[in-house]
Write a protein that holds these residues in place. Structure first.
Motif, PDB file in Angstrom:
ATOM      1  N   UNK A 122       0.842  -1.207   0.000  1.00 47.03           N
ATOM      2  CA  UNK A 122       0.000   0.000   0.000  1.00 47.03           C
ATOM      3  C   UNK A 122       0.874   1.253   0.000  1.00 47.03           C
ATOM      4  N   UNK A 123       2.083   1.127   0.553  1.00 44.45           N
ATOM      5  CA  UNK A 123       2.977   2.294   0.615  1.00 44.45           C
ATOM      6  C   UNK A 123       3.809   2.438  -0.655  1.00 44.45           C
ATOM      7  N   UNK A 124       3.612   1.551  -1.629  1.00 44.67           N
ATOM      8  CA  UNK A 124       4.281   1.713  -2.917  1.00 44.67           C
ATOM      9  C   UNK A 124       5.479   0.796  -3.139  1.00 44.67           C
ATOM     10  N   UNK A 125       5.693  -0.200  -2.234  1.00 43.80           N
ATOM     11  CA  UNK A 125       6.819  -1.131  -2.432  1.00 43.80           C
ATOM     12  C   UNK A 125       6.579  -1.954  -3.699  1.00 43.80           C
ATOM     13  N   UNK A 126       7.659  -2.198  -4.443  1.00 38.37           N
ATOM     14  CA  UNK A 126       7.551  -2.962  -5.693  1.00 38.37           C
ATOM     15  C   UNK A 126       8.471  -4.172  -5.600  1.00 38.37           C
ATOM     16  N   UNK A 127       8.134  -5.219  -6.347  1.00 37.88           N
ATOM     17  CA  UNK A 127       8.981  -6.413  -6.412  1.00 37.88           C
ATOM     18  C   UNK A 127       9.426  -6.839  -5.014  1.00 37.88           C
ATOM     19  N   UNK A 128       8.443  -6.938  -4.143  1.00 36.46           N
ATOM     20  CA  UNK A 128       8.731  -7.251  -2.751  1.00 36.46           C
ATOM     21  C   UNK A 128       9.033  -8.740  -2.624  1.00 36.46           C
ATOM     22  N   UNK A 129      10.299  -9.072  -2.342  1.00 39.46           N
ATOM     23  CA  UNK A 129      10.681 -10.484  -2.240  1.00 39.46           C
ATOM     24  C   UNK A 129      10.717 -10.922  -0.784  1.00 39.46           C
ATOM     25  N   UNK A 130      10.932 -12.230  -0.625  1.00 39.77           N
ATOM     26  CA  UNK A 130      10.982 -12.824   0.711  1.00 39.77           C
ATOM     27  C   UNK A 130      12.109 -12.196   1.547  1.00 39.77           C
ATOM     28  N   UNK A 131      13.248 -11.895   0.867  1.00 42.27           N
ATOM     29  CA  UNK A 131      14.414 -11.366   1.593  1.00 42.27           C
ATOM     30  C   UNK A 131      14.088 -10.007   2.233  1.00 42.27           C
ATOM     31  N   UNK A 132      13.474  -9.114   1.439  1.00 42.53           N
ATOM     32  CA  UNK A 132      13.133  -7.786   1.980  1.00 42.53           C
ATOM     33  C   UNK A 132      12.107  -7.903   3.105  1.00 42.53           C
ATOM     34  N   UNK A 133      11.129  -8.790   2.854  1.00 39.94           N
ATOM     35  CA  UNK A 133      10.060  -8.923   3.850  1.00 39.94           C
ATOM     36  C   UNK A 133      10.625  -9.404   5.185  1.00 39.94           C
ATOM     37  N   UNK A 134      11.564 -10.346   5.109  1.00 39.66           N
ATOM     38  CA  UNK A 134      12.149 -10.868   6.354  1.00 39.66           C
ATOM     39  C   UNK A 134      13.028  -9.813   7.024  1.00 39.66           C
ATOM     40  N   UNK A 135      13.686  -8.982   6.216  1.00 34.97           N
ATOM     41  CA  UNK A 135      14.501  -7.915   6.812  1.00 34.97           C
ATOM     42  C   UNK A 135      13.604  -6.911   7.544  1.00 34.97           C
ATOM     43  N   UNK A 136      12.438  -6.620   6.963  1.00 32.81           N
ATOM     44  CA  UNK A 136      11.500  -5.702   7.632  1.00 32.81           C
ATOM     45  C   UNK A 136      10.957  -6.375   8.894  1.00 32.81           C
ATOM     46  N   UNK A 137      10.692  -7.688   8.780  1.00 34.46           N
ATOM     47  CA  UNK A 137      10.182  -8.432   9.940  1.00 34.46           C
ATOM     48  C   UNK A 137      11.206  -8.376  11.092  1.00 34.46           C
ATOM     49  N   UNK A 138      12.488  -8.421  10.723  1.00 32.98           N
ATOM     50  CA  UNK A 138      13.530  -8.336  11.759  1.00 32.98           C
ATOM     51  C   UNK A 138      13.473  -6.998  12.503  1.00 32.98           C
ATOM     52  N   UNK A 139      13.019  -5.951  11.816  1.00 29.82           N
ATOM     53  CA  UNK A 139      12.890  -4.655  12.506  1.00 29.82           C
ATOM     54  C   UNK A 139      11.859  -4.762  13.638  1.00 29.82           C
ATOM     55  N   UNK A 140      10.946  -5.722  13.474  1.00 22.99           N
ATOM     56  CA  UNK A 140       9.910  -5.903  14.499  1.00 22.99           C
ATOM     57  C   UNK A 140      10.402  -6.842  15.603  1.00 22.99           C
ATOM     58  N   UNK A 141      10.894  -8.027  15.186  1.00 21.83           N
ATOM     59  CA  UNK A 141      11.156  -9.054  16.212  1.00 21.83           C
ATOM     60  C   UNK A 141      12.635  -9.285  16.525  1.00 21.83           C
TER      61      UNK A 141
END
Ligand code: ATP
Length: 325
Positions: A268-287
């Motif tokens: 929704x914020x405009x991310x493109x070609x969002x792969x598993x690697x980026x998603x997990x890196x963002x998840x690390x910012x949380x946990x």
């Protein structure tokens, strides 16, 4: 037109009837007719089962004689009892390969001609199996192995439980010779090679039942995924505050649900070609928070990357000027 009481066309009619009862009790539909066996059998069954059927035939204008093929398909639809049959000429342009460009142009044309009616497509169990296998082999994320949905408005797929051999048999029971698209035999297309080389080999090696098993797996995964999506929507409604994500609202959420919340928020914020690697890196910012810097998520402008940062217990997404990085 009165249809013969033969087994294959009865099976196709039964599938269409079930779909109508479940998804379109009013019985007013459009049908996407290519002239091939699947959509021809579908059109015949729909004309017999639904209250009103309009046939839509797309002429991609990529092969000589395509206008005649389209007109012939339209004439057949009228003879089968469709109230109208329209030929929609399209110009296939755009990037991403001819197959993808033709598909985009086709869906756009069907969507603008359908009025408010659902559009029935002739995808069969074999198409479903190919879709799941292709998604699995390409490894492009869990969603890619979800099967196609029986109804993803406005697109209806009543034949997902019917084998392709049955639609061919139904056409011969009706005395109709379907159009054979030369692309469907061309080994230049990945899908054709899956259909003619890979799946028959798998069926042989594994002793049959592969297409059905793949289709069932895709359907199960889609159902389970929908439950997780809905749980993620509930969490997301609580966790997103002024466009930012509240980390505390995500910390104890199960990982597959948490990653869905992140994914939806990032897209929704405009991310493109969002792969598993980026998603997990963002998840690390949380946990796995240890003061990491911004995580690039694909997208942004030529001068600035789109990045996610964690500040004061919240994740925010914004542009990060590359010239300053
Ligand atoms: N030229 C066409 N005009 C109208 N409908 C079409 C046309 N080509 C395909 N369709 C519809 O789409 C269905 C699927 O066709 P086909 O398998 O060739 O497309 P695909 O590109 O593999 O599918 P998808 O577009 O979903 O990936 C057909 O059964 C038919 O209902």
């Amino acid at each position: 037109m009165l249809l013969p009481e033969e087994p294959a066309i009865l099976e196709v009619r039964h599938a269409v009837r079930r779909w109508l009862v479940q998804h379109c009790p009013g019985g007013v539909v459009a049908v996407a007719l290519s002239g091939g066996a699947d959509s021809l059998a579908l059109t015949a069954a729909a004309a017999a089962e639904a209250r009103t059927v309009r046939a839509l035939v797309v002429d991609h204008r990529l092969q000589t004689g395509s206008a005649d093929v389209a007109q012939e398909a339209a004439a057949r639809a009228r003879a089968l009892g469709c109230v109208s049959a329209e030929v929609l000429g399209v110009d296939v342009t755009g990037s991403g390969g001819l197959e993808a460009a033709a598909r985009d142009a086709r869906y756009r044309a069907l969507d603008s001609a359908r009025r408010s009616d659902p559009v029935l497509l002739g995808h069969t169990l074999d198409d479903q199996a190919e879709t799941v296998l292709l998604g699995l082999a390409r490894g492009s994320g869990g969603r890619s192995i979800w099967g196609m949905s029986a109804y993803d408005s406005p697109w209806g797929r009543p034949l997902l439980g019917v084998r392709r051999a049955v639609t061919h048999q139904a056409c011969s029971e009706l005395g109709l010779l379907p159009h054979e698209d030369p692309h469907n035999a061309s080994p230049d297309f990945t899908r054709v090679r899956l259909r003619t080389e890979v799946l028959p080999l798998l069926e042989d090696v594994l002793g049959g039942g592969v297409a059905g098993a793949l289709a069932r797996t895709g359907e199960q995964l889609r159902e389970e995924g929908a439950v997780l999506d809905s749980a993620a929507d509930t969490v997301g409604a609580r966790a997103v505050v002024d466009g930012e994500l509240d980390v505390a609202a995500l910390a104890d959420v199960a990982p597959p649900i948490r990653r869905r919340v992140l994914r939806t928020w990032l897209l929704a914020a405009g991310a493109r070609a969002l792969g598993d690697k980026q998603l997990r890196a963002v998840d690390d910012l949380v946990v796995q928070w240890r003061g990491q810097g911004p995580v690039a998520v694909g997208g942004g402008t030529p001068d600035a990357r789109l990045v996610v940062c964690r500040r004061r217990g919240r994740l925010n997404v914004g542009l990060d000027d590359r010239r300053r990085v």
